[in-house]
Write a protein that holds these residues in place. Structure first.
Motif, PDB file in Angstrom:
ATOM      1  N   GLY A  12       0.818  -1.170   0.032  1.00  0.00           N
ATOM      2  CA  GLY A  12       0.074   0.115   0.038  1.00  0.00           C
ATOM      3  C   GLY A  12       0.881   1.356  -0.058  1.00  0.00           C
ATOM      4  O   GLY A  12       0.271   2.318   0.247  1.00  0.00           O
ATOM      5  N   LYS A  13       2.043   1.260  -0.433  1.00  0.00           N
ATOM      6  CA  LYS A  13       2.810   2.325  -0.476  1.00  0.00           C
ATOM      7  C   LYS A  13       2.391   3.387  -1.337  1.00  0.00           C
ATOM      8  O   LYS A  13       2.421   4.566  -0.945  1.00  0.00           O
ATOM      9  N   GLY A  14       2.172   3.063  -2.742  1.00  0.00           N
ATOM     10  CA  GLY A  14       1.451   4.054  -3.408  1.00  0.00           C
ATOM     11  C   GLY A  14       0.444   4.707  -2.941  1.00  0.00           C
ATOM     12  O   GLY A  14      -0.267   5.931  -2.939  1.00  0.00           O
ATOM     13  N   THR A  31       9.405   6.161  -7.233  1.00  0.00           N
ATOM     14  CA  THR A  31      10.295   6.055  -8.120  1.00  0.00           C
ATOM     15  C   THR A  31       9.501   5.075  -9.232  1.00  0.00           C
ATOM     16  O   THR A  31       9.794   5.229 -10.369  1.00  0.00           O
ATOM     17  N   ARG A  36       7.591   4.375 -14.660  1.00  0.00           N
ATOM     18  CA  ARG A  36       6.228   3.883 -15.488  1.00  0.00           C
ATOM     19  C   ARG A  36       5.896   5.209 -16.313  1.00  0.00           C
ATOM     20  O   ARG A  36       5.593   4.600 -17.514  1.00  0.00           O
ATOM     21  N   ALA A  57      12.987  -7.040 -11.159  1.00  0.00           N
ATOM     22  CA  ALA A  57      14.385  -6.807 -10.612  1.00  0.00           C
ATOM     23  C   ALA A  57      14.324  -5.209 -10.301  1.00  0.00           C
ATOM     24  O   ALA A  57      13.609  -4.599 -10.754  1.00  0.00           O
ATOM     25  N   GLN A  92      21.333   2.623  -2.178  1.00  0.00           N
ATOM     26  CA  GLN A  92      20.536   3.758  -2.291  1.00  0.00           C
ATOM     27  C   GLN A  92      20.284   4.503  -1.124  1.00  0.00           C
ATOM     28  O   GLN A  92      20.239   5.694  -1.026  1.00  0.00           O
ATOM     29  N   ARG A 144       9.627 -10.245  -7.128  1.00  0.00           N
ATOM     30  CA  ARG A 144       9.544  -8.898  -6.365  1.00  0.00           C
ATOM     31  C   ARG A 144       9.711  -8.915  -4.969  1.00  0.00           C
ATOM     32  O   ARG A 144      10.289  -8.256  -4.270  1.00  0.00           O
ATOM     33  N   GLY A 172      -5.627  -4.064   6.467  1.00  0.00           N
ATOM     34  CA  GLY A 172      -7.026  -3.474   7.110  1.00  0.00           C
ATOM     35  C   GLY A 172      -7.518  -2.594   6.077  1.00  0.00           C
ATOM     36  O   GLY A 172      -6.762  -2.465   4.923  1.00  0.00           O
TER      37      GLY A 172
HETATM   38  P1  B4P Z   1       0.866  -0.412  -3.419  1.00  0.00           P
HETATM   39  O1  B4P Z   1       1.740  -1.160  -2.246  1.00  0.00           O
HETATM   40  O2  B4P Z   1       0.473   0.849  -3.127  1.00  0.00           O
HETATM   41  O3  B4P Z   1       1.605  -0.839  -4.896  1.00  0.00           O
HETATM   42  P2  B4P Z   1       2.809   0.023  -5.274  1.00  0.00           P
HETATM   43  O4  B4P Z   1       3.206   1.470  -4.658  1.00  0.00           O
HETATM   44  O5  B4P Z   1       2.672   0.060  -6.618  1.00  0.00           O
HETATM   45  O6  B4P Z   1       4.202  -0.780  -4.953  1.00  0.00           O
HETATM   46  P3  B4P Z   1       5.271  -1.683  -5.703  1.00  0.00           P
HETATM   47  O7  B4P Z   1       6.393  -2.114  -4.524  1.00  0.00           O
HETATM   48  O8  B4P Z   1       4.438  -2.821  -6.397  1.00  0.00           O
HETATM   49  O9  B4P Z   1       5.608  -0.746  -7.020  1.00  0.00           O
HETATM   50  P4  B4P Z   1       6.715   0.294  -7.183  1.00  0.00           P
HETATM   51  O10 B4P Z   1       6.126   1.199  -8.047  1.00  0.00           O
HETATM   52  O11 B4P Z   1       7.028   0.911  -5.944  1.00  0.00           O
HETATM   53  O12 B4P Z   1      -0.512  -1.358  -3.736  1.00  0.00           O
HETATM   54  C1  B4P Z   1      -0.699  -2.564  -4.290  1.00  0.00           C
HETATM   55  C2  B4P Z   1      -2.276  -2.735  -4.524  1.00  0.00           C
HETATM   56  O13 B4P Z   1      -2.822  -2.697  -3.200  1.00  0.00           O
HETATM   57  C3  B4P Z   1      -3.166  -1.578  -5.119  1.00  0.00           C
HETATM   58  O14 B4P Z   1      -3.824  -2.012  -5.972  1.00  0.00           O
HETATM   59  C4  B4P Z   1      -3.904  -0.928  -4.075  1.00  0.00           C
HETATM   60  O15 B4P Z   1      -5.175  -0.317  -4.234  1.00  0.00           O
HETATM   61  C5  B4P Z   1      -4.186  -2.226  -3.102  1.00  0.00           C
HETATM   62  N1  B4P Z   1      -4.121  -1.704  -1.593  1.00  0.00           N
HETATM   63  C6  B4P Z   1      -3.261  -0.693  -1.066  1.00  0.00           C
HETATM   64  N2  B4P Z   1      -3.647  -0.781   0.229  1.00  0.00           N
HETATM   65  C7  B4P Z   1      -4.738  -1.634   0.672  1.00  0.00           C
HETATM   66  C8  B4P Z   1      -5.441  -2.194   1.877  1.00  0.00           C
HETATM   67  N3  B4P Z   1      -5.374  -1.488   2.882  1.00  0.00           N
HETATM   68  N4  B4P Z   1      -6.245  -3.261   1.544  1.00  0.00           N
HETATM   69  C9  B4P Z   1      -6.406  -3.778   0.399  1.00  0.00           C
HETATM   70  N5  B4P Z   1      -5.848  -3.311  -0.887  1.00  0.00           N
HETATM   71  C10 B4P Z   1      -4.937  -2.230  -0.787  1.00  0.00           C
HETATM   72  O16 B4P Z   1       7.858  -0.511  -8.140  1.00  0.00           O
HETATM   73  C11 B4P Z   1       7.726  -1.024  -9.329  1.00  0.00           C
HETATM   74  C12 B4P Z   1       8.823  -1.366  -9.754  1.00  0.00           C
HETATM   75  O17 B4P Z   1       9.881  -0.226 -10.168  1.00  0.00           O
HETATM   76  C13 B4P Z   1      10.142  -2.408  -9.043  1.00  0.00           C
HETATM   77  O18 B4P Z   1       9.692  -3.709  -9.005  1.00  0.00           O
HETATM   78  C14 B4P Z   1      11.586  -1.794  -9.624  1.00  0.00           C
HETATM   79  O19 B4P Z   1      11.679  -2.769 -10.643  1.00  0.00           O
HETATM   80  C15 B4P Z   1      11.239  -0.475  -9.957  1.00  0.00           C
HETATM   81  N6  B4P Z   1      11.697   0.362  -8.877  1.00  0.00           N
HETATM   82  C16 B4P Z   1      10.940   1.258  -8.232  1.00  0.00           C
HETATM   83  N7  B4P Z   1      11.732   1.782  -7.264  1.00  0.00           N
HETATM   84  C17 B4P Z   1      12.841   1.542  -7.630  1.00  0.00           C
HETATM   85  C18 B4P Z   1      14.288   1.648  -6.647  1.00  0.00           C
HETATM   86  N8  B4P Z   1      14.376   2.757  -5.583  1.00  0.00           N
HETATM   87  N9  B4P Z   1      15.298   1.111  -7.097  1.00  0.00           N
HETATM   88  C19 B4P Z   1      15.245   0.398  -8.236  1.00  0.00           C
HETATM   89  N10 B4P Z   1      14.018   0.003  -8.835  1.00  0.00           N
HETATM   90  C20 B4P Z   1      12.994   0.587  -8.474  1.00  0.00           C
END
Ligand code: B4P
Length: 188
Positions: A12-14, A31, A36, A57, A92, A144, A172
């Protein structure tokens, strides 16, 4: 307020970053979102990032760190920011410390959202049905999660050692988790 939000994919970070950024009046910097947007815009950075993202990765540090360094030079972060998904490995984290020190700044807190693998896998597969994100399929999600365990877990230990880590249960309703975050962070 200078905050970092870490947690496994799907924790749920985003989702929470957008809400916390509103609450504290600081920009949320993801990031993953920046990568994206570059993939969508078919930029050179996007082409590079996509190779790694599609496999679950991490994008190489030199690419990611330079991108964050650029972003943190912009005026809107002078009074604070919320980093979502960065840093993702100890290298990082060290680089970030240097970037902030260059401006005489430091982090106020690092929040770790905790959730088990079954729950996050369920959430990501649900998102796959709705949004069709390329890296939300079972094989890539498994990768991941293992990258998180190996590379990102040490980051939380690193910040714990600095007394900056705040752990919040991410299981939750979204509103309930937001309230837990605000309660845990208090006024800083
Ligand atoms: P989130 O957990 O919010 O998903 P995310 O932010 O996209 O995290 P993720 O780690 O997958 O992706 P990121 O873009 O950082 O939510 C996931 C889902 O859960 C959503 O559908 C949401 O609606 C649902 N949800 C949230 N809260 C909920 C709740 N309470 N109950 C039920 N459902 C809920 O990274 C993607 C890729 O980018 C990485 O794999 C990597 O390749 C690259 N990357 C990003 N940052 C990097 C870095 N610093 N270094 C190197 N590579 C990086």
């Amino acid at each position: 307020m200078r905050l970092v939000l870490v947690g496994p994919p799907g924790s749920g970070k985003g989702t929470q970053a957008a809400r916390l950024a509103d609450t504290y009046g600081v920009p949320a910097i993801s990031t993953g979102d920046i990568f994206r947007a570059n993939v969508k815009g078919e930029t050179a950075l996007g082409r590079k990032a996509q190779e790694y993202m599609s496999q679950g990765a991490l994008v190489p540090d030199e690419v990611t760190n330079a991108m964050v360094r650029d972003r943190l030079e912009q005026d809107d972060v002078a009074l604070g920011f919320l980093l979502d998904g960065y840093p993702r490995n100890p290298e990082q984290a060290v680089d970030l410390e240097g970037m902030l020190a260059d401006h005489g700044a430091a982090l106020d807190a690092v929040v770790e959202l905790t959730a088990d693998s079954d729950e996050v896998t369920r959430r990501l597969l649900k998102r796959a049905e709705i949004e069709g994100r390329a890296d939300d399929n079972e094989d890539v999600i498994r990768k991941r999660l293992s990258v998180y365990e190996e590379s990102t877990s040490p980051v939380t230990a690193y910040y714990d050692g600095q007394g900056l880590l705040v752990k919040v249960d991410a299981i939750g309703e979204v509103d309930v988790v937001t309230q837990r975050l605000v309660d845990a962070l208090g006024v800083r």
